[in-house]
Enzyme design. Structure first.
Site, short mmCIF file in Angstrom:
data_model
loop_
_atom_site.label_atom_id
_atom_site.label_comp_id
_atom_site.label_asym_id
_atom_site.label_seq_id
_atom_site.Cartn_x
_atom_site.Cartn_y
_atom_site.Cartn_z
N THR A 1 67.36 -5.12 -14.39
CA THR A 1 66.60 -5.53 -13.20
C THR A 1 65.47 -6.45 -13.66
O THR A 1 65.33 -6.72 -14.86
CB THR A 1 66.01 -4.30 -12.47
OG1 THR A 1 64.94 -3.79 -13.26
CG2 THR A 1 67.05 -3.21 -12.26
N CYS A 2 64.65 -6.88 -12.71
CA CYS A 2 63.58 -7.81 -13.08
C CYS A 2 62.55 -7.14 -13.99
O CYS A 2 61.79 -7.81 -14.68
CB CYS A 2 62.91 -8.36 -11.84
SG CYS A 2 62.27 -7.08 -10.77
N GLN B 1 64.23 -0.56 -3.84
CA GLN B 1 65.25 -1.52 -4.29
C GLN B 1 65.95 -1.05 -5.57
O GLN B 1 67.14 -1.26 -5.74
CB GLN B 1 64.56 -2.86 -4.54
CG GLN B 1 65.49 -4.04 -4.41
CD GLN B 1 64.77 -5.35 -4.71
OE1 GLN B 1 63.58 -5.38 -4.99
NE2 GLN B 1 65.51 -6.42 -4.66
#
Lengths: 417, 273
Positions: free
Chosen positions: A35-36, A104
Site C-alpha cells: 500500500t502507499c 481503506q
C-alpha cells in the site's frame, strides 16, 4: 517516501512477484501487501526446503529480488509466528495506518489476498490468517469507534452540515472551485445523499465536468449572489486571493431566502468567504481551523479506542493459536494409537506360536484392552485441556517425546510458519 | 407528613434517578441496554400515575387544581410525551435535560404539597375542569417547546463558536430541534387559546363579566400573545432557529410566572376564587 517508492508493488508487479515465489522451494505460502504506507510480505516457510539463511535475511532478499539492493537492513522489520499474525491484524484494523482507523486498508488487505489466491500462493495458513484478519477489521470497525468521525478536511465539512440540517437529501449544496478539495468534499456530500450539487468555477468546463460526474448542475460564477440565495450549503475551495463571498452578498442572499439557515464552508487558504458573514442570523460558517478542531477531536476519540481494538486482536489471536495447535492434536493421537498397536502386534507376533487359536483370540482381546487402557489416560489428558493452550502444548510435547512420536503423522510435517 | 406527601418526595427521588441514568448515558455512552432504560422510565411513570390516581381519589377531584397537584400532573405529562417521542425516534440524547426538568417540577410540587391545600369553591364544575385540563395540556406543550429551545440554543452556540463539545456530538440537528420546538409551541398555543376561551365563557356565565383584571388571566393572555407572535413571525417572515428559540424561552417564563409566581404570591388560582 523514497524507500516506500522503491519497495512499492503495482498489482501487476505483485502478481509477477508472487508467481515467482510459487516456485520457490523455501516458501510454502505467501502474500504480498503493498500500500502507499507499507510493503509487507507474509510467508509460510517450508523447512524441508532448507532455508539458506535466517528468516529476516531470507525475507529481505526475497522482497528485494529485482529491486534496488542498496536498502539498509534497518529499514525492514521481521515478525515471526504469532507476532506476524498480530502485525497483520493491526494493519487490517487500521492501527498501523497514517490516519488511525482508516477503512481503506482493509480493502487493500482483501485485494492482496485475492491476488495470492489468483497466483495460488495461498494455503491453509494464509487462508485462515487472512479470514481472521478480515474479521478483526470488521469487528474493530463495528464494535469500536476506531473508524468513526471525520478525519480529513473534506469529510469534516459534512459533519457540521449534518448537525445543522436534519435531512441532506432535501438540501442544495453549491461547490465553488474545481480543485481536489472541492471534488473530495463533493464526494463526501454525495455519500451522504445531498439533494443537489451545483458546481461553479472560473473555468466553466471544469464545473460542467464535475456536474456531469456527480449528476449535479452548474451555476454561473459571475452570478454568485443568485446561486448563494438558492443554496443551503456553500463549499468554497478556490485559490482566489480575495473574498469571493462577501458579507453583503450573504446578507442579500439571506434576505432572498427568507432567513432560511445556510452553512458556509471555507476550505480555501487564503479564505474565500468573508468571516463577518458567520455573525449573521441563521448563517453558520466554518473554515479550515474550525474543521481542524473536528478532525482533532475525532482523532483523539479514535486514539481512545485503540485498547479496545487491541483486545479484539488478542481475542482473535487466542482463537488462531487454538486453531493452529488443534491441527496437531488429532495427528498426535492417531500416531499414539498407531504406535501402541504396532508394539502390541509385534510383541504378540513373537509369542503367538505358543498358544492355541482359542488362546490367541483371548490374548489378542486382552492385549488390545490393555493397550487401549494404557493410552486412554494420555489421550484424555490431551483432550481435556480445552482452552488451556499452554497445558495442551506441554502435554502434546510430552506425549510425543515419551512415545517417540516426533514428526509422525502430522499433516504439515516438515513445515513451519 | 402524610403518605401522599412522602410519595411525592419519593417520586422526586425516582425522577432524579432517571435523570442520573440519562446523564450517564449522555456523557459516557455506557452499554446500558435500551430495554432496561425503558423499563426504568415506564416503571417510574406507572408509579407516578398510581400516585396521581390515589391523590385524586383522596382529594375527590382530578389532581389538576392546586399548584402542587398541577405541577405533578405537568411532570407526568412531560415524561409521558418524552417516553413516546423516544420510542418513536430512538433519540435518547435529550432525555437528560427533559428528566432534569421533570425532576425539578416534581421537587417544587412535593414542596408545595407539604403546605395546606387551598380551598376552591368551584371544584367539580365540568367546564372549569375542561379549562384546567386544557391549560395543563398547553403548559406541557410549552414546557417541551422550552426544553427543545434550550437544547437548540446550546447547540447553536457551539456551532456558531466552532466549539464542538459534547452537546454538538450528542444532540440531534438544529433543524430537528427547531421543528420540535415549533410544533410543540403551536400545539401549546392551540390548547391555551381554547383554555382561555373556555375560561372566559365560564367566567361570563358565572360572574356576568370577563375577568380582564384577573392577574392570572392577564398573564395567560400575555403568554398566548408571545407564542402567537412567535408563530406569526415564523410563518410570515421565515423566522426560525435562534429567534424562535428565544421567544419560546420568554414564553415559557410567562407560563412559569402564571403557574407559580402568581399562585404563590396571590395565594389563589384566580382573583375571583
Amino acid at each position: 517516501m523514497d524507500l516506500r517508492e522503491k519497495l512499492a508493488f503495482s498489482e501487476e508487479e505483485a502478481g509477477l512477484f508472487l508467481g515467482g515465489l510459487a516456485g520457490d522451494p523455501h516458501v510454502a505460502e505467501s502474500l504480498l501487501l503493498s500500500t502507499c504506507n507499507r510493503t509487507e510480505l507474509y510467508c509460510r516457510a517450508a523447512l524441508n526446503g532448507a532455508c539458506p539463511d535466517d528468516s529476516a535475511t531470507f525475507l529481505r532478499r526475497l522482497l528485494l529480488k529485482g529491486r534496488a539492493a542498496s536498502l539498509n537492513p534497518s529499514c525492514f522489520y521481521t515478525y515471526t509466528g504469532i507476532d506476524a499474525a498480530r502485525r497483520l491484524f493491526r494493519v487490517a484494523a487500521g492501527l498501523d495506518s497514517m490516519i488511525l482507523g482508516e477503512s481503506q486498508v482493509l480493502g487493500q488487505v482483501k485485494d492482496a489476498y485475492r491476488l495470492a489466491c489468483r497466483c495460488r500462493t495461498n494455503g491453509f495458513l494464509i487462508n485462515k490468517l487472512l479470514h481472521t484478519a478480515f474479521r478483526v477489521g470488521g469487528r474493530a470497525r463495528s464494535e469500536t469507534e476506531i473508524a468513526t468521525g471525520a478525519v480529513s478536511f473534506s469529510m469534516a465539512a459534512v459533519e457540521p452540515a449534518q448537525k445543522i440540517f436534519h435531512d441532506l437529501t432535501k438540501k442544495r449544496a453549491l461547490v465553488i472551485g474545481a480543485g481536489e478539495m472541492a471534488v473530495l468534499t463533493a464526494e463526501h456530500f454525495t455519500a451522504k445523499r445531498i439533494g443537489k450539487l451545483v458546481f461553479t468555477n472560473r473555468t466553466m468546463e471544469k464545473a460542467a465536468a464535475l456536474a456531469e460526474k456527480f449528476g449535479g448542475e452548474t451555476a454561473d460564477c459571475n452570478n454568485l449572489p443568485s446561486a448563494l440565495a438558492e443554496s443551503d450549503i456553500v463549499i468554497a475551495s478556490t485559490r482566489s486571493p480575495d473574498y469571493l463571498i462577501t458579507a453583503d452578498m450573504v446578507r442579500a442572499a439571506m434576505h432572498a431566502r427568507r432567513n432560511q439557515p445556510i452553512f458556509l464552508v471555507d476550505i480555501a487558504v487564503p479564505r474565500n468567504i468573508d468571516p463577518a458573514a458567520g455573525n449573521m442570523y441563521n448563517v453558520f460558517a466554518c473554515n479550515i481551523d474550525d474543521l481542524q478542531q473536528i478532525i482533532d477531536r475525532n482523532l483523539s476519540r479514535r486514539r481512545a479506542e485503540v485498547p479496545k481494538v487491541e483486545t479484539i486482536i488478542e481475542d482473535e489471536i487466542r482463537e488462531l493459536v487454538k486453531w493452529y495447535h488443534s491441527l496437531s492434536v488429532t495427528p498426535t493421537i492417531k500416531s499414539l494409537v498407531r504406535r501402541a498397536e504396532e508394539i502390541r502386534a509385534a510383541q504378540l507376533e513373537k509369542s503367538i506360536k505358543n498358544f492355541t487359536p482359542e488362546q490367541r483370540e483371548v490374548l489378542d482381546a486382552l492385549t488390545k484392552s490393555l493397550v487401549s487402557k494404557l493410552i486412554h489416560a494420555p489421550i484424555t489428558k490431551i483432550r481435556e485441556c480445552g482452552d488451556d493452550i499452554e497445558t495442551m502444548l506441554y502435554r502434546l510435547d510430552a506425549v510425543r517425546d515419551i512415545f517417540d512420536l516426533k514428526n509422525e503423522g502430522l499433516e504439515n510435517d516438515g513445515e513451519e510458519t | 407528613m402524610t403518605g401522599l406527601q412522602i410519595a411525592a418526595i419519593f417520586l422526586f427521588a425516582l425522577y432524579a434517578g432517571v435523570f442520573a441514568v440519562y446523564a450517564i448515558l449522555f456523557c459516557k455512552e455506557i452499554g446500558l441496554p435500551v430495554y432496561l432504560v425503558r423499563i426504568i422510565t415506564a416503571a417510574v411513570a406507572v408509579f407516578h400515575l398510581v400516585f396521581l390516581t390515589v391523590l385524586g381519589v383522596t382529594l375527590g377531584h382530578p389532581p389538576i387544581v392546586a399548584p402542587g397537584e398541577s405541577l405533578s400532573s405537568l411532570a407526568i405529562l412531560i415524561a409521558l410525551v418524552y417516553i413516546y417521542v423516544e420510542w418513536r425516534t430512538g433519540i435518547r440524547s435529550t432525555g437528560a435535560l427533559i428528566y432534569f426538568f421533570v425532576a425539578c417540577l416534581q421537587a417544587v410540587s412535593a414542596v408545595l404539597m407539604l403546605g395546606a391545600p387551598p380551598a376552591f369553591r368551584e371544584i367539580g364544575n365540568p367546564i372549569l375542569n375542561i379549562h384546567i385540563a386544557l391549560s395543563l395540556l398547553g403548559s406541557t406543550a410549552f414546557c417541551i417547546s422550552f426544553l427543545y429551545s434550550i437544547m437548540y440554543l446550546i447547540l447553536h452556540d457551539e456551532i456558531k463558536k466552532s466549539h464542538f463539545g459534547i452537546m454538538y456530538e450528542k444532540l440531534p440537528s438544529l433543524e430537528q430541534l427547531d421543528e420540535m420546538n415549533y410544533y410543540a409551541a403551536a400545539a401549546g398555543l392551540a390548547a391555551l387559546a381554547l383554555a382561555i376561551v373556555v375560561g372566559f365563557a365560564w367566567a361570563w356565565a358565572v360572574f356576568g363579566k370577563l375577568p380582564v383584571t384577573d392577574i392570572k388571566a392577564v398573564t395567560m393572555l400575555a403568554t398566548a400573545l408571545i407564542y402567537g407572535v412567535m408563530i406569526f413571525m415564523k410563518n410570515r417572515f421565515g423566522w426560525g432557529g435562534e429567534r424562535i428559540a428565544i421567544l419560546s424561552v420568554v414564553g415559557f417564563m410567562a407560563v412559569l410566572g402564571s403557574l407559580l409566581v402568581v399562585n404563590v404570591f396571590t395565594g389563589t388560582f384566580h382573583s375571583y376564587f
